[in-house]
Structures are given as structure tokens and as C-alpha cells.
Design a protein around this motif. Structure first.
Motif, mmCIF file in Angstrom:
data_model
loop_
_atom_site.group_PDB
_atom_site.id
_atom_site.type_symbol
_atom_site.label_atom_id
_atom_site.label_comp_id
_atom_site.label_asym_id
_atom_site.label_seq_id
_atom_site.Cartn_x
_atom_site.Cartn_y
_atom_site.Cartn_z
ATOM 1 N N MET A 1 0.837 -1.198 0.000
ATOM 2 C CA MET A 1 0.000 0.000 0.000
ATOM 3 C C MET A 1 0.868 1.242 0.000
ATOM 4 S SD MET A 1 -3.087 -0.971 2.630
ATOM 5 C CE MET A 1 -4.147 0.342 2.032
ATOM 6 N N GLY A 2 0.329 2.314 -0.564
ATOM 7 C CA GLY A 2 1.030 3.589 -0.560
ATOM 8 C C GLY A 2 0.618 4.436 0.627
ATOM 9 N N ASN A 3 1.378 5.494 0.863
ATOM 10 C CA ASN A 3 1.125 6.399 1.981
ATOM 11 C C ASN A 3 1.016 7.829 1.484
ATOM 12 O OD1 ASN A 3 1.593 4.497 4.391
ATOM 13 N ND2 ASN A 3 3.458 4.233 3.185
ATOM 14 N N LEU A 4 -0.003 8.497 1.961
ATOM 15 C CA LEU A 4 -0.229 9.900 1.641
ATOM 16 C C LEU A 4 -0.214 10.674 2.950
ATOM 17 C CD1 LEU A 4 -0.976 11.819 -0.717
ATOM 18 C CD2 LEU A 4 -3.368 11.332 -0.225
ATOM 19 N N TYR A 5 0.736 11.590 3.076
ATOM 20 C CA TYR A 5 0.887 12.368 4.308
ATOM 21 C C TYR A 5 0.304 13.767 4.087
ATOM 22 C CZ TYR A 5 4.042 8.576 5.536
ATOM 23 O OH TYR A 5 4.573 7.340 5.798
ATOM 24 N N LEU A 6 -0.733 14.089 4.828
ATOM 25 C CA LEU A 6 -1.383 15.400 4.743
ATOM 26 C C LEU A 6 -0.782 16.296 5.815
ATOM 27 C CD1 LEU A 6 -5.072 14.135 4.464
ATOM 28 C CD2 LEU A 6 -3.431 14.522 2.603
ATOM 29 N N ILE A 7 -0.054 17.312 5.394
ATOM 30 C CA ILE A 7 0.684 18.163 6.327
ATOM 31 C C ILE A 7 0.098 19.567 6.316
ATOM 32 C CG2 ILE A 7 2.948 19.133 6.877
ATOM 33 C CD1 ILE A 7 4.133 16.698 5.309
ATOM 34 N N ARG A 8 -0.345 20.002 7.479
ATOM 35 C CA ARG A 8 -0.832 21.377 7.581
ATOM 36 C C ARG A 8 0.357 22.336 7.600
ATOM 37 N NH1 ARG A 8 -3.864 24.722 12.412
ATOM 38 N NH2 ARG A 8 -4.464 26.467 11.083
ATOM 39 N N HIS A 9 0.177 23.490 6.995
ATOM 40 C CA HIS A 9 1.253 24.481 6.946
ATOM 41 C C HIS A 9 1.642 24.964 8.341
ATOM 42 C CE1 HIS A 9 -1.492 27.764 7.957
ATOM 43 N NE2 HIS A 9 -2.366 27.220 7.109
ATOM 44 N N GLY A 10 2.818 25.566 8.445
ATOM 45 C CA GLY A 10 3.262 26.157 9.699
ATOM 46 C C GLY A 10 2.437 27.383 10.062
ATOM 47 N N GLN A 11 2.641 27.861 11.273
ATOM 48 C CA GLN A 11 1.888 29.022 11.744
ATOM 49 C C GLN A 11 2.074 30.192 10.782
ATOM 50 O OE1 GLN A 11 3.246 31.612 15.027
ATOM 51 N NE2 GLN A 11 1.370 31.041 16.098
ATOM 52 N N ALA A 12 0.969 30.761 10.359
ATOM 53 C CA ALA A 12 0.997 31.933 9.484
ATOM 54 C C ALA A 12 0.945 33.197 10.343
ATOM 55 C CB ALA A 12 -0.154 31.870 8.489
ATOM 56 N N SER A 13 0.810 34.334 9.680
ATOM 57 C CA SER A 13 0.906 35.620 10.388
ATOM 58 C C SER A 13 -0.487 36.159 10.684
ATOM 59 C CB SER A 13 1.727 36.609 9.561
ATOM 60 O OG SER A 13 3.041 36.123 9.393
ATOM 61 N N PHE A 14 -1.177 35.499 11.596
ATOM 62 C CA PHE A 14 -2.536 35.884 11.986
ATOM 63 C C PHE A 14 -2.521 37.290 12.569
ATOM 64 C CE2 PHE A 14 -6.156 35.559 15.137
ATOM 65 C CZ PHE A 14 -7.153 35.571 14.176
ATOM 66 N N GLY A 15 -3.396 38.144 12.060
ATOM 67 C CA GLY A 15 -3.483 39.519 12.541
ATOM 68 C C GLY A 15 -2.575 40.485 11.821
ATOM 69 N N ALA A 16 -1.660 39.984 10.991
ATOM 70 C CA ALA A 16 -0.760 40.858 10.235
ATOM 71 C C ALA A 16 -1.419 41.262 8.922
ATOM 72 C CB ALA A 16 0.563 40.162 9.973
ATOM 73 N N GLU A 17 -0.782 42.201 8.228
ATOM 74 C CA GLU A 17 -1.345 42.677 6.969
ATOM 75 C C GLU A 17 -1.430 41.550 5.943
ATOM 76 O OE1 GLU A 17 -0.430 46.090 3.545
ATOM 77 O OE2 GLU A 17 0.601 46.140 5.490
ATOM 78 N N ASN A 18 -0.424 40.683 5.927
ATOM 79 C CA ASN A 18 -0.424 39.542 5.010
ATOM 80 C C ASN A 18 -0.390 38.257 5.832
ATOM 81 O OD1 ASN A 18 -0.193 37.691 2.970
ATOM 82 N ND2 ASN A 18 1.764 38.440 2.179
ATOM 83 N N TYR A 19 -1.542 37.618 5.961
ATOM 84 C CA TYR A 19 -1.631 36.377 6.728
ATOM 85 C C TYR A 19 -0.786 35.272 6.106
ATOM 86 C CZ TYR A 19 -3.652 32.000 8.457
ATOM 87 O OH TYR A 19 -3.819 30.749 8.985
ATOM 88 N N ASP A 20 -0.666 35.299 4.784
ATOM 89 C CA ASP A 20 -0.090 34.177 4.052
ATOM 90 C C ASP A 20 1.447 34.171 4.080
ATOM 91 O OD1 ASP A 20 -0.295 31.846 2.544
ATOM 92 O OD2 ASP A 20 -0.259 32.921 0.628
ATOM 93 N N VAL A 21 2.017 34.468 5.231
ATOM 94 C CA VAL A 21 3.467 34.454 5.428
ATOM 95 C C VAL A 21 3.728 33.675 6.715
ATOM 96 C CG1 VAL A 21 5.534 35.841 5.864
ATOM 97 C CG2 VAL A 21 3.784 36.677 4.280
ATOM 98 N N LEU A 22 4.663 32.748 6.684
ATOM 99 C CA LEU A 22 4.979 32.017 7.903
ATOM 100 C C LEU A 22 5.552 32.964 8.956
ATOM 101 C CD1 LEU A 22 6.694 28.714 6.696
ATOM 102 C CD2 LEU A 22 4.300 29.082 7.328
ATOM 103 N N SER A 23 5.111 32.773 10.197
ATOM 104 C CA SER A 23 5.706 33.494 11.321
ATOM 105 C C SER A 23 7.052 32.845 11.644
ATOM 106 C CB SER A 23 4.789 33.403 12.538
ATOM 107 O OG SER A 23 4.780 32.071 13.036
ATOM 108 N N PRO A 24 7.879 33.486 12.472
ATOM 109 C CA PRO A 24 9.121 32.818 12.904
ATOM 110 C C PRO A 24 8.851 31.452 13.543
ATOM 111 C CG PRO A 24 9.232 35.152 13.421
ATOM 112 C CD PRO A 24 7.833 34.892 12.926
ATOM 113 N N ILE A 25 7.749 31.338 14.295
ATOM 114 C CA ILE A 25 7.385 30.037 14.857
ATOM 115 C C ILE A 25 7.024 29.059 13.743
ATOM 116 C CG2 ILE A 25 5.560 28.835 16.138
ATOM 117 C CD1 ILE A 25 5.682 31.021 18.214
ATOM 118 N N GLY A 26 6.334 29.536 12.717
ATOM 119 C CA GLY A 26 5.975 28.679 11.600
ATOM 120 C C GLY A 26 7.193 28.111 10.886
ATOM 121 N N VAL A 27 8.237 28.925 10.767
ATOM 122 C CA VAL A 27 9.483 28.444 10.161
ATOM 123 C C VAL A 27 10.102 27.358 11.037
ATOM 124 C CG1 VAL A 27 11.830 29.087 9.493
ATOM 125 C CG2 VAL A 27 9.912 30.608 8.943
ATOM 126 N N ARG A 28 10.146 27.593 12.349
ATOM 127 C CA ARG A 28 10.722 26.596 13.270
ATOM 128 C C ARG A 28 9.925 25.296 13.231
ATOM 129 N NH1 ARG A 28 10.795 29.061 19.021
ATOM 130 N NH2 ARG A 28 11.642 26.978 19.509
#
Length: 236
Positions: A1-28
Motif C-alpha cells: 500500500m502507498g502512503n499519503l501524508y497530509l501536512i498542515r502548513h506552519g503558523q501563518a501571520s494571523f493579525g498581520a497585513e499579510n496572513y499568508d506568510v509564515l511566522s518565525p514560529i511557523g518556520v521553526r
């Protein structure tokens, strides 16, 4: 059987002008995920990400960490079928109908970073109404259209997959909820109840043979738990 790993993105920039950017925590978080997958000696045959920046950057940081640990990694492929649903569009469409019962909703949503629990409560109400179809036909992608898009992406992966292959999909919480709904036949409400529990960079595992798919694990977060760094366990 094959394996499919569904990975949620890292923490984004909630409350910032552009949410769609990883926060420093998201990078870590993303780097920790890659290091953990390397320790597991997980060999990926394919890596697919939606075209949102937070999804692409999570994939890039994770694969770089795997490569740095000596594990060969594939190139990142892009498939917009695994993009998140339009959360801003859901808020714009559903907010007017919510104001009569929640007169402070506009202010709460505008300052969500400073009132996260109330933001989440109101957002969950609007998402419930969205997947129930309780909104005007105003061009917003419906729940049915969203799940159809996600299902098309899943079928593309399965049709091109080799037997026993390992595929990573870097995506978002709502997309994972849609996949859980499609694979397990739970209701949209049940899928979103699970969605609210998915932490950033957790991974869920699907097993597949041909187009037959089964859920094997959900919301694995060992990579951040083992670091004993509670600040890396985030939900938004």
C-alpha cells in the motif's frame, strides 16, 4: 500500500497585513517537521503543495531540513486543488447575517489577534453556515465546490501514484477536513470539529491502494512534542 501524508502548513501571520506568510514560529515548526521525518528515514517519492505561500514555504523549509540530514527529497510540485477555502470570503459573505445576534462581531473579527477565542467562536459559526449552504449565491466557493476541487486533486495523485509510494501534501486545515470527509464519510460538521484540533505542521496519514483510501493516523505532532517546546504547538 502507498502512503499519503497530509501536512498542515506552519503558523501563518494571523493579525498581520499579510496572513499568508509564515511566522518565525511557523518556520521553526516546518524545520522541526523536516528533521523529524529525516529521523524516521521517510523517503518521499513526491511532494505536492498548494500554491499558497504558507503551504509552499512550509514544504520548502521541511524538505531543506530533510536534505540537510542526508535524506534525498523530491522537487516541490504545485497543485492549487489543495489550497485552503476562502476564509476571508466566508467572513464577508456570512458576517452581515450574523450581526443581528452578534452585534460586536465586526469588531471582534477585525481585532482577532487580540481576541482569539471569540474570533474562533464566531468563525466556527460562519463556517458551519457556509458548509450548510446558509448563504447567498454571491460567487463564494461553496462547500460542495470546495470538496469537489479537493477530490479532483486527490484523484490526480492516486491515479499517478506507484504502488507503495510515499507522497507528502503540504496543505491547510480546511483542506484536510474536506479530505477526512471524503475518505471517512463523516459529516462536514464532524470534519470541522476535527479541523479545529489540527495543529500547525501536524501530519495525518492516509493509506491507499489504487483509489481505495483509508485513514491511518490523524494530527500527529510528535515532532514538536519531543522538542518540549510548547510554543511550537499552535492552532492558527
Amino acid at each position: 500500500m502507498g502512503n499519503l501524508y497530509l501536512i498542515r502548513h506552519g503558523q501563518a501571520s494571523f493579525g498581520a497585513e499579510n496572513y499568508d506568510v509564515l511566522s518565525p514560529i511557523g518556520v521553526r515548526q516546518s524545520q522541526a517537521l523536516g528533521a523529524h521525518l529525516a529521523q524516521l528515514d521517510l523517503r518521499l517519492d513526491r511532494c505536492v503543495a498548494g500554491d499558497l505561500r504558507r503551504q509552499q514555504d512550509t514544504a520548502q523549509h521541511a524538505l531543506q531540513a530533510m536534505h540537510a540530514a542526508g535524506v534525498a527529497v523530491p522537487a516541490i510540485e504545485t497543485d492549487a486543488a489543495f489550497n485552503e477555502f476562502d476564509a476571508d470570503g466566508v467572513i464577508r459573505a456570512l458576517l452581515p447575517g450574523l450581526l443581528a445576534e452578534e452585534p460586536n462581531a465586526r469588531e471582534i473579527l477585525r481585532n482577532g489577534a487580540h481576541n482569539r477565542s471569540e474570533f474562533q467562536r464566531l468563525f466556527a459559526v460562519m463556517v458551519q453556515r457556509w458548509h450548510a449552504g446558509d448563504h447567498a449565491d454571491d460567487g463564494l466557493e461553496t462547500w460542495q465546490a470546495f470538496t469537489a476541487r479537493v477530490q479532483t486533486g486527490l484523484q490526480r495523485l492516486l491515479d499517478a501514484a506507484s504502488s507503495g509510494g510515499n507522497i507528502a501534501v503540504f496543505t491547510s486545515g480546511g483542506t484536510i477536513a474536506a479530505l477526512l470527509h471524503l475518505v471517512t464519510q463523516i459529516t462536514p460538521a464532524q470534519a470541522f470539529a476535527l479541523n479545529w484540533q489540527i495543529i500547525n505542521t501536524s501530519f495525518s496519514q492516509l493509506k491507499f491502494r489504487g483509489r481505495d483510501v483509508a485513514l491511518a493516523s490523524f494530527n500527529c505532532q510528535a515532532h514538536v512534542q519531543l522538542l518540549k517546546a510548547p510554543e511550537l504547538i499552535t492552532f492558527r
